[in-house]
Scaffold this motif. Structure first.
Motif, short mmCIF file in Angstrom:
data_model
loop_
_atom_site.label_atom_id
_atom_site.label_comp_id
_atom_site.label_asym_id
_atom_site.label_seq_id
_atom_site.Cartn_x
_atom_site.Cartn_y
_atom_site.Cartn_z
N ASP A 32 0.98 -1.12 0.12
CA ASP A 32 0.00 0.06 -0.15
C ASP A 32 0.84 1.26 0.06
O ASP A 32 1.49 1.35 0.96
CB ASP A 32 -0.86 0.08 1.30
N GLY A 33 0.96 2.07 -1.11
CA GLY A 33 1.74 3.06 -1.18
C GLY A 33 2.98 3.02 -2.03
O GLY A 33 3.39 3.85 -2.37
N GLY A 34 3.10 1.76 -2.85
CA GLY A 34 4.26 1.37 -3.73
C GLY A 34 3.78 2.28 -5.00
O GLY A 34 4.56 2.35 -6.04
N THR A 35 2.44 2.74 -5.38
CA THR A 35 2.32 3.49 -6.30
C THR A 35 1.48 4.60 -5.79
O THR A 35 0.74 4.49 -4.64
CB THR A 35 1.52 2.77 -7.30
N PHE A 36 1.52 5.68 -6.50
CA PHE A 36 0.82 7.01 -6.16
C PHE A 36 -0.09 7.61 -7.12
O PHE A 36 0.66 8.02 -8.16
CB PHE A 36 1.69 8.06 -5.43
N ARG A 56 12.82 11.39 5.94
CA ARG A 56 12.39 10.52 5.21
C ARG A 56 11.02 11.02 4.36
O ARG A 56 10.17 11.72 4.79
CB ARG A 56 11.84 9.07 5.77
N THR A 57 10.93 10.74 3.04
CA THR A 57 9.74 11.33 2.04
C THR A 57 9.34 10.27 1.37
O THR A 57 10.25 9.51 1.02
CB THR A 57 10.06 12.61 1.37
N ALA A 58 8.28 10.60 0.61
CA ALA A 58 7.82 9.50 -0.31
C ALA A 58 7.99 10.39 -1.71
O ALA A 58 7.18 11.33 -1.85
CB ALA A 58 6.23 9.20 -0.23
N LEU A 59 8.47 9.54 -2.67
CA LEU A 59 8.60 10.29 -4.11
C LEU A 59 8.16 9.49 -5.32
O LEU A 59 8.49 8.10 -5.23
CB LEU A 59 10.14 10.74 -4.36
N PRO A 91 25.42 13.08 -0.28
CA PRO A 91 24.68 12.22 -1.21
C PRO A 91 24.27 10.83 -0.79
O PRO A 91 23.89 10.20 -1.32
CB PRO A 91 25.74 12.34 -2.31
N THR A 92 24.73 10.38 0.69
CA THR A 92 24.58 9.15 0.97
C THR A 92 23.09 9.13 1.43
O THR A 92 22.71 9.81 2.29
CB THR A 92 25.46 8.79 2.12
N VAL A 93 22.39 8.05 0.69
CA VAL A 93 20.84 8.09 1.06
C VAL A 93 20.40 6.71 0.98
O VAL A 93 21.36 5.67 0.76
CB VAL A 93 20.16 8.65 -0.15
N GLU A 94 19.41 6.41 1.65
CA GLU A 94 18.61 4.95 1.53
C GLU A 94 17.35 5.14 0.80
O GLU A 94 16.78 6.02 1.15
CB GLU A 94 18.67 4.60 3.02
N ILE A 95 17.17 4.27 -0.04
CA ILE A 95 15.79 4.13 -0.38
C ILE A 95 15.01 2.64 -0.26
O ILE A 95 15.84 1.85 0.03
CB ILE A 95 15.90 4.48 -1.93
N GLN A 96 13.66 2.82 -0.23
CA GLN A 96 13.02 1.70 -0.08
C GLN A 96 12.15 1.48 -1.21
O GLN A 96 11.48 2.57 -1.39
CB GLN A 96 12.35 1.92 1.28
N VAL A 97 11.92 0.40 -2.10
CA VAL A 97 11.26 0.42 -3.07
C VAL A 97 10.70 -0.94 -2.83
O VAL A 97 11.13 -2.02 -2.83
CB VAL A 97 12.07 0.19 -4.42
#
Length: 155
Positions: A32-36, A56-59, A91-97
């Protein structure tokens, strides 16, 4: 990691609907949220350039091979979004997909890359083209590259 070996607290976007989106995304590993509105969505965690806290933000995102692409549109505003300023400073980040979380490096696309990648992102979200026409700033296009396995995450 904190001194006690525990993961640092991550502060989610203060924008109500974004915070709600993030919460659903995290609780369901992106089911839930993997697409917007039908557009692929990921979670980006940066380190605050002034506070030093994890943010953290959603993009919405696009893809270029193994890389993830983001657009720092800020809804077409004349200023860059805070998350972009943060990753520009560190520039060091973490992403969740979906359920997958990984360390990555973020960078602004070069002028040559932008020529090729901007159409990729306006296909993902056509409104980006209107945002660009409506502002004097060049809206940054960000390339997120997975960090090698041996590199530590931002926590």
């Amino acid at each position: 990691m904190t001194a006690a070996g525990q993961r640092e607290t991550i502060e989610d976007s203060p924008v109500g609907w974004v915070a709600s989106h993030i919460r659903r995304y995290v609780e369901t590993d992106g089911a839930d949220g993997g697409t917007f509105h039908g557009i692929p969505s990921l979670l980006l965690t940066t380190r605050g350039r002034r506070s030093g806290k994890l943010r953290r933000t959603a993009l919405m995102y696009g893809r270029d091979g193994d890389n993830h692409l983001l657009v720092a549109s800020n809804g077409g505003a004349g200023t860059h979004p805070a998350w972009y300023l943060n990753l520009s400073a560190d520039p060091t980040v973490e992403i969740q997909v979906g359920a997958e979380r990984f360390a990555a490096r973020a960078r602004t696309a070069t002028a040559e890359e932008r020529v090729r990648l901007w159409p990729v992102m306006t296909k993902v979200f056509p409104t980006y083209a209107r945002y660009q026409k409506g502002t004097d700033r060049e809206i940054p296009l960000i390339v997120i590259e997975r960090a090698p396995q041996e590199e530590s995450t931002i926590d």
